[in-house]
Design a protein around this motif. Structure first.
Motif, PDB file in Angstrom:
ATOM      1  N   VAL A  26       0.880  -1.203   0.053  1.00  0.00           N
ATOM      2  CA  VAL A  26       0.332  -0.024   0.059  1.00  0.00           C
ATOM      3  C   VAL A  26       0.938   1.154   0.001  1.00  0.00           C
ATOM      4  CG1 VAL A  26      -1.781   1.347   1.495  1.00  0.00           C
ATOM      5  CG2 VAL A  26      -1.740  -0.954   1.042  1.00  0.00           C
ATOM      6  N   LYS A  27       1.959   1.246   0.869  1.00  0.00           N
ATOM      7  CA  LYS A  27       2.936   2.178   0.918  1.00  0.00           C
ATOM      8  C   LYS A  27       3.492   2.538  -0.303  1.00  0.00           C
ATOM      9  CE  LYS A  27       5.274   2.927   4.870  1.00  0.00           C
ATOM     10  NZ  LYS A  27       6.005   2.647   5.642  1.00  0.00           N
ATOM     11  N   ALA A  28       3.915   1.561  -1.209  1.00  0.00           N
ATOM     12  CA  ALA A  28       4.888   1.618  -2.214  1.00  0.00           C
ATOM     13  C   ALA A  28       3.885   2.137  -3.494  1.00  0.00           C
ATOM     14  CB  ALA A  28       5.527   0.306  -2.509  1.00  0.00           C
ATOM     15  N   VAL A  29       2.427   1.546  -3.452  1.00  0.00           N
ATOM     16  CA  VAL A  29       1.712   1.940  -4.627  1.00  0.00           C
ATOM     17  C   VAL A  29       1.333   3.501  -4.702  1.00  0.00           C
ATOM     18  CG1 VAL A  29      -0.470   1.428  -5.595  1.00  0.00           C
ATOM     19  CG2 VAL A  29       0.889  -0.190  -5.003  1.00  0.00           C
ATOM     20  N   THR A  30       1.025   3.924  -3.063  1.00  0.00           N
ATOM     21  CA  THR A  30       0.691   5.183  -2.933  1.00  0.00           C
ATOM     22  C   THR A  30       1.656   6.236  -3.251  1.00  0.00           C
ATOM     23  OG1 THR A  30      -0.779   4.378  -1.163  1.00  0.00           O
ATOM     24  CG2 THR A  30      -0.442   6.908  -0.999  1.00  0.00           C
ATOM     25  N   LYS A  31       2.840   5.827  -2.919  1.00  0.00           N
ATOM     26  CA  LYS A  31       4.052   6.802  -3.293  1.00  0.00           C
ATOM     27  C   LYS A  31       4.109   6.897  -4.554  1.00  0.00           C
ATOM     28  CE  LYS A  31       8.909   7.171  -2.319  1.00  0.00           C
ATOM     29  NZ  LYS A  31      10.177   6.945  -1.575  1.00  0.00           N
ATOM     30  N   LYS A  32       4.054   5.933  -5.503  1.00  0.00           N
ATOM     31  CA  LYS A  32       4.186   5.873  -6.862  1.00  0.00           C
ATOM     32  C   LYS A  32       3.037   6.560  -7.502  1.00  0.00           C
ATOM     33  CE  LYS A  32       4.168   2.655 -10.881  1.00  0.00           C
ATOM     34  NZ  LYS A  32       4.014   1.161 -11.274  1.00  0.00           N
ATOM     35  N   VAL A  33       1.899   6.497  -6.962  1.00  0.00           N
ATOM     36  CA  VAL A  33       0.781   7.455  -7.503  1.00  0.00           C
ATOM     37  C   VAL A  33       0.911   8.849  -7.274  1.00  0.00           C
ATOM     38  CG1 VAL A  33      -1.734   8.195  -7.316  1.00  0.00           C
ATOM     39  CG2 VAL A  33      -0.888   5.698  -7.075  1.00  0.00           C
ATOM     40  N   ILE A  34       1.262   9.154  -6.101  1.00  0.00           N
ATOM     41  CA  ILE A  34       1.664  10.728  -5.738  1.00  0.00           C
ATOM     42  C   ILE A  34       2.673  11.315  -6.540  1.00  0.00           C
ATOM     43  CG2 ILE A  34       2.726  12.397  -4.134  1.00  0.00           C
ATOM     44  CD1 ILE A  34       1.237  10.769  -2.010  1.00  0.00           C
ATOM     45  N   LYS A  35       3.969  10.419  -6.712  1.00  0.00           N
ATOM     46  CA  LYS A  35       4.901  10.941  -7.586  1.00  0.00           C
ATOM     47  C   LYS A  35       4.330  10.943  -9.392  1.00  0.00           C
ATOM     48  CE  LYS A  35       9.697   9.372  -9.056  1.00  0.00           C
ATOM     49  NZ  LYS A  35      10.722   8.173  -8.760  1.00  0.00           N
ATOM     50  N   ALA A  36       3.677   9.890  -9.650  1.00  0.00           N
ATOM     51  CA  ALA A  36       3.111  10.300 -10.881  1.00  0.00           C
ATOM     52  C   ALA A  36       2.408  11.509 -11.252  1.00  0.00           C
ATOM     53  CB  ALA A  36       2.416   8.910 -11.296  1.00  0.00           C
ATOM     54  N   ILE A  37       1.624  11.702 -10.211  1.00  0.00           N
ATOM     55  CA  ILE A  37       0.686  12.928 -10.336  1.00  0.00           C
ATOM     56  C   ILE A  37       1.636  14.166 -10.331  1.00  0.00           C
ATOM     57  CG2 ILE A  37      -1.078  14.350  -9.169  1.00  0.00           C
ATOM     58  CD1 ILE A  37      -2.161  11.742  -8.160  1.00  0.00           C
ATOM     59  N   ASP A  38       2.292  14.115  -9.347  1.00  0.00           N
ATOM     60  CA  ASP A  38       3.454  15.514  -9.218  1.00  0.00           C
ATOM     61  C   ASP A  38       4.107  15.706 -10.612  1.00  0.00           C
ATOM     62  OD1 ASP A  38       2.683  16.047  -6.661  1.00  0.00           O
ATOM     63  OD2 ASP A  38       4.345  15.052  -5.792  1.00  0.00           O
ATOM     64  N   LEU A  39       4.580  14.611 -11.256  1.00  0.00           N
ATOM     65  CA  LEU A  39       5.340  14.729 -12.609  1.00  0.00           C
ATOM     66  C   LEU A  39       4.021  15.162 -13.738  1.00  0.00           C
ATOM     67  CD1 LEU A  39       7.769  14.375 -14.000  1.00  0.00           C
ATOM     68  CD2 LEU A  39       7.076  12.082 -14.471  1.00  0.00           C
ATOM     69  N   SER A 147      -8.701  -0.250   0.643  1.00  0.00           N
ATOM     70  CA  SER A 147      -7.583   1.009   0.065  1.00  0.00           C
ATOM     71  C   SER A 147      -6.737   0.897  -1.061  1.00  0.00           C
ATOM     72  CB  SER A 147      -6.908   1.625   1.352  1.00  0.00           C
ATOM     73  OG  SER A 147      -6.016   0.788   1.741  1.00  0.00           O
ATOM     74  N   LEU A 148      -6.283  -0.273  -1.096  1.00  0.00           N
ATOM     75  CA  LEU A 148      -5.499  -0.586  -2.256  1.00  0.00           C
ATOM     76  C   LEU A 148      -6.359  -0.844  -3.493  1.00  0.00           C
ATOM     77  CD1 LEU A 148      -2.566  -1.164  -2.902  1.00  0.00           C
ATOM     78  CD2 LEU A 148      -3.004  -3.738  -2.583  1.00  0.00           C
ATOM     79  N   LYS A 149      -7.696  -1.241  -3.464  1.00  0.00           N
ATOM     80  CA  LYS A 149      -8.519  -1.387  -4.588  1.00  0.00           C
ATOM     81  C   LYS A 149      -8.910   0.215  -5.053  1.00  0.00           C
ATOM     82  CE  LYS A 149     -10.782  -5.727  -3.143  1.00  0.00           C
ATOM     83  NZ  LYS A 149     -12.045  -6.348  -2.643  1.00  0.00           N
ATOM     84  N   ASN A 150      -9.012   0.919  -4.121  1.00  0.00           N
ATOM     85  CA  ASN A 150      -9.406   2.207  -4.404  1.00  0.00           C
ATOM     86  C   ASN A 150      -8.229   3.053  -5.241  1.00  0.00           C
ATOM     87  OD1 ASN A 150     -11.675   2.020  -2.905  1.00  0.00           O
ATOM     88  ND2 ASN A 150     -10.752   2.640  -1.071  1.00  0.00           N
ATOM     89  N   ILE A 151      -7.035   2.589  -4.918  1.00  0.00           N
ATOM     90  CA  ILE A 151      -5.953   3.388  -5.409  1.00  0.00           C
ATOM     91  C   ILE A 151      -5.687   2.834  -6.950  1.00  0.00           C
ATOM     92  CG2 ILE A 151      -3.260   3.017  -5.736  1.00  0.00           C
ATOM     93  CD1 ILE A 151      -4.428   4.781  -3.528  1.00  0.00           C
ATOM     94  N   ASP A 152      -6.348   1.448  -7.170  1.00  0.00           N
ATOM     95  CA  ASP A 152      -6.381   0.857  -8.503  1.00  0.00           C
ATOM     96  C   ASP A 152      -7.464   1.816  -9.327  1.00  0.00           C
ATOM     97  OD1 ASP A 152      -4.689  -1.268  -8.068  1.00  0.00           O
ATOM     98  OD2 ASP A 152      -6.343  -2.791  -7.545  1.00  0.00           O
ATOM     99  N   ALA A 177     -13.975   6.755  -5.849  1.00  0.00           N
ATOM    100  CA  ALA A 177     -12.846   6.454  -5.325  1.00  0.00           C
ATOM    101  C   ALA A 177     -12.534   7.570  -3.935  1.00  0.00           C
ATOM    102  CB  ALA A 177     -11.466   6.854  -6.217  1.00  0.00           C
ATOM    103  N   ALA A 178     -13.070   8.530  -3.855  1.00  0.00           N
ATOM    104  CA  ALA A 178     -12.972   9.481  -2.838  1.00  0.00           C
ATOM    105  C   ALA A 178     -13.858   9.061  -1.788  1.00  0.00           C
ATOM    106  CB  ALA A 178     -13.354  10.850  -3.308  1.00  0.00           C
ATOM    107  N   ASP A 179     -15.129   8.705  -2.204  1.00  0.00           N
ATOM    108  CA  ASP A 179     -16.213   8.195  -1.124  1.00  0.00           C
ATOM    109  C   ASP A 179     -15.675   6.848  -0.428  1.00  0.00           C
ATOM    110  OD1 ASP A 179     -17.672  10.348  -1.805  1.00  0.00           O
ATOM    111  OD2 ASP A 179     -18.946   9.186  -2.959  1.00  0.00           O
TER     112      ASP A 179
END
Length: 219
Positions: A26-39, A147-152, A177-179
């Protein structure tokens, strides 16, 4: 939605120092999403600056033309200005989407932080039986898996910007996803609170109650 009622059930002793395997995922995937969004936001902001400068140059040319010259302005130049304007509007809209997605992902980060803080304390609380700690582990695993499904879903949204998905459909997925992440976060907070209250109830003296409050940082 997961079951949040702490029930003592017979189980083999568990290692209280254990870390849930899904946590690192979960931590790795979340970090990957944030990095991708920032980029992506950075690239879009750079594109916005370029489009704004290009649009301003066309506007400057237009402002210097006399009234009769404006009517003679070539269709190519008019289309160019229109394209800049429409592209700029589209880019700003996408940035807004990304900012919303980033806020959702930050909520996911807070969920992980709340989990780690509570789980590390509960494992050290001798008022809980090993079977109860094991039950907590199952509940926390369920919340983290949800929560991991929501990241998907968030990855699906990110991919949607390179497809023909409509804004309405994209917004629908974002809101869903937000809900769901809000619900997971609320479940986690409620479960944590229930466990703290149970530990307080098991304190036999006022001194022990104060000890529990200090341990969990309760005013």
């Amino acid at each position: 939605m997961v079951c949040l009622l702490l029930i003592s059930t017979p189980a083999r002793p568990v290692e209280r120092a254990a870390v849930l395997p899904i946590l690192e995922i979960v931590k790795a995937v979340t970090k990957k999403v944030i990095k991708a969004i920032d980029l992506r936001i950075q690239k879009l902001q750079n594109k916005t600056i370029w489009l704004q400068n290009a649009q301003k140059q066309v506007e400057n040319v237009l402002s210097k033309l006399k009234l009769n010259e404006i009517s003679d302005w070539t269709k190519k130049q008019k289309d160019l200005y229109k394209d800049y304007y429409e592209e700029l509007t589209k880019v700003k809209s996408i940035i807004t989407y990304y900012q919303r997605i980033k806020e959702i992902t930050k909520k996911q980060t807070r969920l992980v932080q709340e989990y780690e803080k509570a789980w590390n304390l509960f494992k050290k609380d001798t008022r809980f039986k090993d079977s109860e700690i094991q039950y907590m582990e199952r509940v926390y695993s369920g919340i983290l898996e949800e929560s991991l499904k929501n990241i998907d879903q968030i990855f699906l949204i990110l991919d949607s910007f390179s497809t023909q998905m409509s804004d309405l459909k994209r917004l629908e997925i974002i809101n869903k996803a937000a809900d769901q992440i809000d619900a997971n976060y609320d479940d986690l907070k409620m479960f944590n609170q229930q466990n703290v209250m149970l530990s307080l109830q098991r304190a036999k003296t006022e001194a022990e109650v104060n000890q529990v409050k200090q341990f969990y940082g309760i005013p």
